[in-house]
Every structure is written in C-alpha cells, then in structure tokens.
Design a protein around this motif. Structure first.
Motif, PDB file in Angstrom:
ATOM      1  N   TYR A   1       0.818  -1.209   0.000  1.00  0.00           N
ATOM      2  CA  TYR A   1       0.000   0.000   0.000  1.00  0.00           C
ATOM      3  C   TYR A   1       0.855   1.265   0.000  1.00  0.00           C
ATOM      4  N   ARG A   2       1.861   1.328   0.838  1.00  0.00           N
ATOM      5  CA  ARG A   2       2.713   2.510   0.860  1.00  0.00           C
ATOM      6  C   ARG A   2       3.456   2.725  -0.463  1.00  0.00           C
ATOM      7  N   PRO A   3       3.957   1.665  -1.119  1.00  0.00           N
ATOM      8  CA  PRO A   3       4.570   1.890  -2.437  1.00  0.00           C
ATOM      9  C   PRO A   3       3.601   2.474  -3.471  1.00  0.00           C
ATOM     10  N   VAL A   4       2.360   1.969  -3.509  1.00  0.00           N
ATOM     11  CA  VAL A   4       1.426   2.528  -4.496  1.00  0.00           C
ATOM     12  C   VAL A   4       1.024   3.946  -4.105  1.00  0.00           C
TER      13      VAL A   4
ATOM     14  N   LEU B   1      -5.178  -4.805  -9.450  1.00  0.00           N
ATOM     15  CA  LEU B   1      -3.861  -4.906 -10.082  1.00  0.00           C
ATOM     16  C   LEU B   1      -3.921  -4.433 -11.535  1.00  0.00           C
ATOM     17  N   LYS B   2      -4.951  -4.823 -12.257  1.00  0.00           N
ATOM     18  CA  LYS B   2      -5.106  -4.365 -13.639  1.00  0.00           C
ATOM     19  C   LYS B   2      -5.380  -2.868 -13.695  1.00  0.00           C
ATOM     20  N   ARG B   3      -6.148  -2.360 -12.747  1.00  0.00           N
ATOM     21  CA  ARG B   3      -6.467  -0.928 -12.747  1.00  0.00           C
ATOM     22  C   ARG B   3      -5.218  -0.082 -12.521  1.00  0.00           C
ATOM     23  N   VAL B   4      -4.413  -0.462 -11.550  1.00  0.00           N
ATOM     24  CA  VAL B   4      -3.184   0.292 -11.279  1.00  0.00           C
ATOM     25  C   VAL B   4      -2.226   0.187 -12.456  1.00  0.00           C
ATOM     26  N   HIS B   5      -2.189  -0.972 -13.101  1.00  0.00           N
ATOM     27  CA  HIS B   5      -1.298  -1.119 -14.261  1.00  0.00           C
ATOM     28  C   HIS B   5      -1.731  -0.218 -15.408  1.00  0.00           C
TER      29      HIS B   5
ATOM     30  N   PHE C   1       6.251   1.939  -8.287  1.00  0.00           N
ATOM     31  CA  PHE C   1       5.297   1.190  -9.105  1.00  0.00           C
ATOM     32  C   PHE C   1       5.752  -0.253  -9.280  1.00  0.00           C
ATOM     33  N   PHE C   2       7.017  -0.455  -9.612  1.00  0.00           N
ATOM     34  CA  PHE C   2       7.516  -1.816  -9.817  1.00  0.00           C
ATOM     35  C   PHE C   2       7.533  -2.598  -8.509  1.00  0.00           C
ATOM     36  N   ALA C   3       7.852  -1.946  -7.410  1.00  0.00           N
ATOM     37  CA  ALA C   3       7.801  -2.625  -6.117  1.00  0.00           C
ATOM     38  C   ALA C   3       6.372  -3.062  -5.792  1.00  0.00           C
ATOM     39  N   PHE C   4       5.416  -2.204  -6.067  1.00  0.00           N
ATOM     40  CA  PHE C   4       4.017  -2.568  -5.814  1.00  0.00           C
ATOM     41  C   PHE C   4       3.588  -3.737  -6.679  1.00  0.00           C
ATOM     42  N   PHE C   5       3.920  -3.706  -7.971  1.00  0.00           N
ATOM     43  CA  PHE C   5       3.492  -4.789  -8.855  1.00  0.00           C
ATOM     44  C   PHE C   5       4.045  -6.128  -8.396  1.00  0.00           C
TER      45      PHE C   5
ATOM     46  N   THR D   1       1.085   7.353 -16.715  1.00  0.00           N
ATOM     47  CA  THR D   1       1.965   8.273 -16.004  1.00  0.00           C
ATOM     48  C   THR D   1       3.314   8.462 -16.674  1.00  0.00           C
ATOM     49  N   GLY D   2       3.660   7.603 -17.621  1.00  0.00           N
ATOM     50  CA  GLY D   2       4.957   7.738 -18.273  1.00  0.00           C
ATOM     51  C   GLY D   2       6.102   7.072 -17.534  1.00  0.00           C
ATOM     52  N   ALA D   3       5.797   6.234 -16.526  1.00  0.00           N
ATOM     53  CA  ALA D   3       6.858   5.532 -15.798  1.00  0.00           C
ATOM     54  C   ALA D   3       7.434   4.411 -16.663  1.00  0.00           C
ATOM     55  N   SER D   4       8.672   4.024 -16.368  1.00  0.00           N
ATOM     56  CA  SER D   4       9.343   2.978 -17.131  1.00  0.00           C
ATOM     57  C   SER D   4      10.378   2.302 -16.252  1.00  0.00           C
ATOM     58  N   PHE D   5      10.905   1.188 -16.759  1.00  0.00           N
ATOM     59  CA  PHE D   5      11.907   0.438 -16.000  1.00  0.00           C
ATOM     60  C   PHE D   5      13.228   1.197 -15.913  1.00  0.00           C
ATOM     61  N   VAL D   6      13.544   1.955 -16.957  1.00  0.00           N
ATOM     62  CA  VAL D   6      14.790   2.743 -16.931  1.00  0.00           C
ATOM     63  C   VAL D   6      14.707   3.810 -15.836  1.00  0.00           C
ATOM     64  N   LYS D   7      13.540   4.456 -15.721  1.00  0.00           N
ATOM     65  CA  LYS D   7      13.373   5.446 -14.662  1.00  0.00           C
ATOM     66  C   LYS D   7      13.434   4.797 -13.291  1.00  0.00           C
ATOM     67  N   ALA D   8      12.914   3.575 -13.190  1.00  0.00           N
ATOM     68  CA  ALA D   8      12.972   2.865 -11.907  1.00  0.00           C
ATOM     69  C   ALA D   8      14.418   2.580 -11.510  1.00  0.00           C
ATOM     70  N   GLN D   9      15.232   2.180 -12.465  1.00  0.00           N
ATOM     71  CA  GLN D   9      16.652   1.937 -12.169  1.00  0.00           C
ATOM     72  C   GLN D   9      17.351   3.225 -11.737  1.00  0.00           C
ATOM     73  N   ALA D  10      17.067   4.312 -12.443  1.00  0.00           N
ATOM     74  CA  ALA D  10      17.698   5.585 -12.089  1.00  0.00           C
ATOM     75  C   ALA D  10      17.244   6.048 -10.702  1.00  0.00           C
ATOM     76  N   GLU D  11      15.966   5.886 -10.385  1.00  0.00           N
ATOM     77  CA  GLU D  11      15.484   6.276  -9.056  1.00  0.00           C
ATOM     78  C   GLU D  11      16.089   5.406  -7.965  1.00  0.00           C
ATOM     79  N   PHE D  12      16.266   4.123  -8.242  1.00  0.00           N
ATOM     80  CA  PHE D  12      16.869   3.239  -7.246  1.00  0.00           C
ATOM     81  C   PHE D  12      18.318   3.636  -6.985  1.00  0.00           C
ATOM     82  N   ALA D  13      19.062   3.912  -8.059  1.00  0.00           N
ATOM     83  CA  ALA D  13      20.465   4.313  -7.883  1.00  0.00           C
ATOM     84  C   ALA D  13      20.555   5.645  -7.135  1.00  0.00           C
TER      85      ALA D  13
END
Length: 347
Positions: free
Chosen positions: A216-219, A295-299, A231-235, A305-317
């Motif tokens: 819940y907190r990640p979403v 799960l389908k609704r959030v996806h 987003f990826f953590a929530f999924f 929103t324009g989120a992507s896996f590359v942005k997730a990697q950059a945010e994690f780093a």
C-alpha cells in the motif's frame, strides 16, 4: 292555317334545304363555305372576309407561372458541397475544444505536482510533516508511524484509486481477523485444529502490517510523486499477495485458512462452524477477485503516467546513493580496502 305561317303541314313533303333563305345564303360568295375555302391551300389567297372575321386569332405564348419555392418544407435537400458544411464546422470546433481541454488537464496535473513539491521543500531539508497514521490515542506510548493525506498529497485524478486501495487494505485486514475467529470456532469443536489456529494468529499479525508497508505505501508514494521504482515494487509484492489470496480461498487443511476445502469438511463436524467458515471462504474469494481487478487498474494508470523500468533503475540508484547510511557504509568499506592495500604493500 298554313297560310298564316311559313311552316309546312306535317303531311307535306317539304325539303328543308330548298328553303329560299338557305339557297340565298349559299349563293352569296361573301360567306365562306367548306367547298369554297381550304385553309391549307395557300393558292387561294387570304380567307374571305367572313371567315377572316370569324377565324381565331393566333394563340398568345403562354408564360409558365413561377411559383415561389417552398422554403419551409423543401422536397429535396440542397447540396452546398462537401468542402464546408455546418456539421463540419461543429466537428472541427468540438475537436479543438477537446484538445484544449486535454492540454488544460495536463497543465493542472503539472501544477498540482509542482505545488506538492514546493510544499515539501518549504518544510526544509530536515523537517518532515507530523505523522498521523495510524490514528492512535494520545495516551498510547507508541505514536503514528506515517504521514498520510490523500486529498493533499495525491493528484485529483488518482485520489479515487488510492482511496480504493486503502479501503481494500482495510477489507483484507478485517478478513484475516474473521479468519482468526473461524479457526477459533473450529478449534472449539475439533481440538486437532490447534495448528490452524496458531497459523491464523500468525497470518493476521504478519499480513496486516506487512501488506500496508509492502504494497500500500509503495502505491501511495508512486501516485504521489510518479515514482517508477515504487510502481515496480508494488506490482511485484502485490502479485505475490494475490497468489496468497488464492491459496487462502482454496483453504488447504492445516494452513490456517478458512477456505472452501476446510469449510466443506467442517460441515460434517458442526453445521454452525461450517457456515461461519463458508462465510470466510466467500470473503477470501471476493478478496482474491478484487485483488486481480485492482492490479489491472493500477497497471492501466501506470501506463498513463509515463513511468518505465529505466526510470525505476535511475530512481533506485539515486535513492541508494542519497541514503546517509549507505554512503557511510560505502566510505567505511573504501577506507578499509585502502588501508588493507597500504598495509599489504608495506609488508
């Protein structure tokens, strides 16, 4: 009596065409007869005066009367061409208004995001808002752990979804609590179900706080700051949670879940206990179905929103390197490695 009238007696053989008036008229050439004049023969010249006087005059040209067009009920539609029609103008205006509305909505979302960022920066780098969740009484020795305000921190277009996720988490917590009651009622009629009761206590103590923190907190943070990493953590975590919900619905014996298998078996031991456990199985079924839908609704919202896996990697780093503890640990490891290399070179 015939001497007084000019009419013959009925018995007399009289020819009407031998009447003197008729013979006198036929002998006069000033009157046209069929034998004397042929209108189609031009050689005879103009018609006699009597015929010319009686001849019909030349017909006047007939001018057709023009009737004004019926403007109220035309018989057929008028074609003004396909280049420009009132309907085309209306469609073009509607499309332009829709495009402007989309641009205004994007600008409004951007302004809301910037306003939230300014509010967070206005508190200062080290200052944070006062935590308000869970809402504990003032006499409780443990205070709230999180700050949560959906109306203030979440964009208006995502507030409904985040609110539904919050209510869904509360529903899962209540279902686990009811599962504990079901396992306790089964233990009362069948003492061999003590293992299931112990696991039911473990599940309600484990899943309730972990589900709030882990999915819940990640979403919530994902919709608050458009975070791809959250987003990826929530999924990932919520997908695993839905699998557990399906296992709860099945109700494997000895696992501490009042699913369908355990509920149907409890009916043989005690009908009231079986009914209670079947109600819990229905709640587990609804919980699993709602989990798949959310799960389908959030996806679907994640794709907007324009989120992507590359942005997730950059945010994690960025998040890892900005963590003070991680930087201190990396500095200590680097210093230890340098010291060890210097000591080995000195020997």
């Amino acid at each position: 009596m015939s001497k007084y009238t000019s009419f013959p007696e009925p018995g007399d053989d009289h020819n009407p065409f031998q009447d003197p008036a008729v013979t006198q008229h036929s002998s006069n050439t000033e009157y046209a007869t069929l034998d004397l004049y042929n209108p189609f023969d031009n050689k005879n010249g103009p018609p006699p005066p009597a015929y010319a006087a009686t001849a019909p005059s030349a017909p006047q040209p007939v001018v057709p009367a023009t009737t004004p067009p019926n403007r109220t009920t035309p018989t057929e539609p008028r074609n003004y061409g396909t280049s420009f029609t009132p309907q085309t103008a209306v469609n073009a205006t509607t499309a332009e208004l829709l495009r402007k509305q989309e641009e205004l909505e994007k600008k409004a979302r951007e302004l809301e995001r910037r306003e939230r960022e300014l509010d967070s920066h206005a508190l200062g780098p080290g200052a944070t808002r006062q935590n308000n969740w869970p809402p504990l009484p003032t006499f409780c020795p443990v205070g709230p752990c999180f700050y949560q305000d959906i109306n203030m921190e979440i964009s208006q277009s995502f507030q409904h979804t985040v609110s539904i996720m919050y209510y869904y988490w509360m529903f899962t917590a209540c279902t686990l609590a009811f599962n504990l009651i079901s396992c306790l009622s089964l233990f009362c009629v069948e003492p061999s179900g003590g293992v299931g009761l112990g696991l039911a206590i473990l599940w309600v103590l484990l899943f309730t706080p972990c589900s709030f923190v882990c999915w819940y907190r990640p979403v919530y943070k994902a919709f608050r700051s458009d975070s791809s990493f959250n987003f990826f953590a929530f999924f990932f975590i919520f997908f695993v949670q839905v699998i557990f919900y399906v296992i709860m619905t099945i109700g494997i014996p000895g696992w501490g879940f009042s699913g369908w298998i355990v509920s149907l078996a409890a009916l043989k031991t005690s009908v009231p206990v079986g009914v209670i456990m079947m109600l819990n199985a229905i709640l587990f079924t609804a919980q699993a179905a709602m989990g798949v839908v959310l799960l389908k609704r959030v996806h679907s919202l994640y794709r907007q929103t324009g989120a992507s896996f590359v942005k997730a990697q950059a945010e994690f780093a960025t998040g890892v390197m900005s963590n003070q503890a991680v930087r201190q640990a990396a500095a200590n490891a680097t210093a230890s490695a340098a010291q060890g290399a210097f000591t080995g070179a000195a020997r």
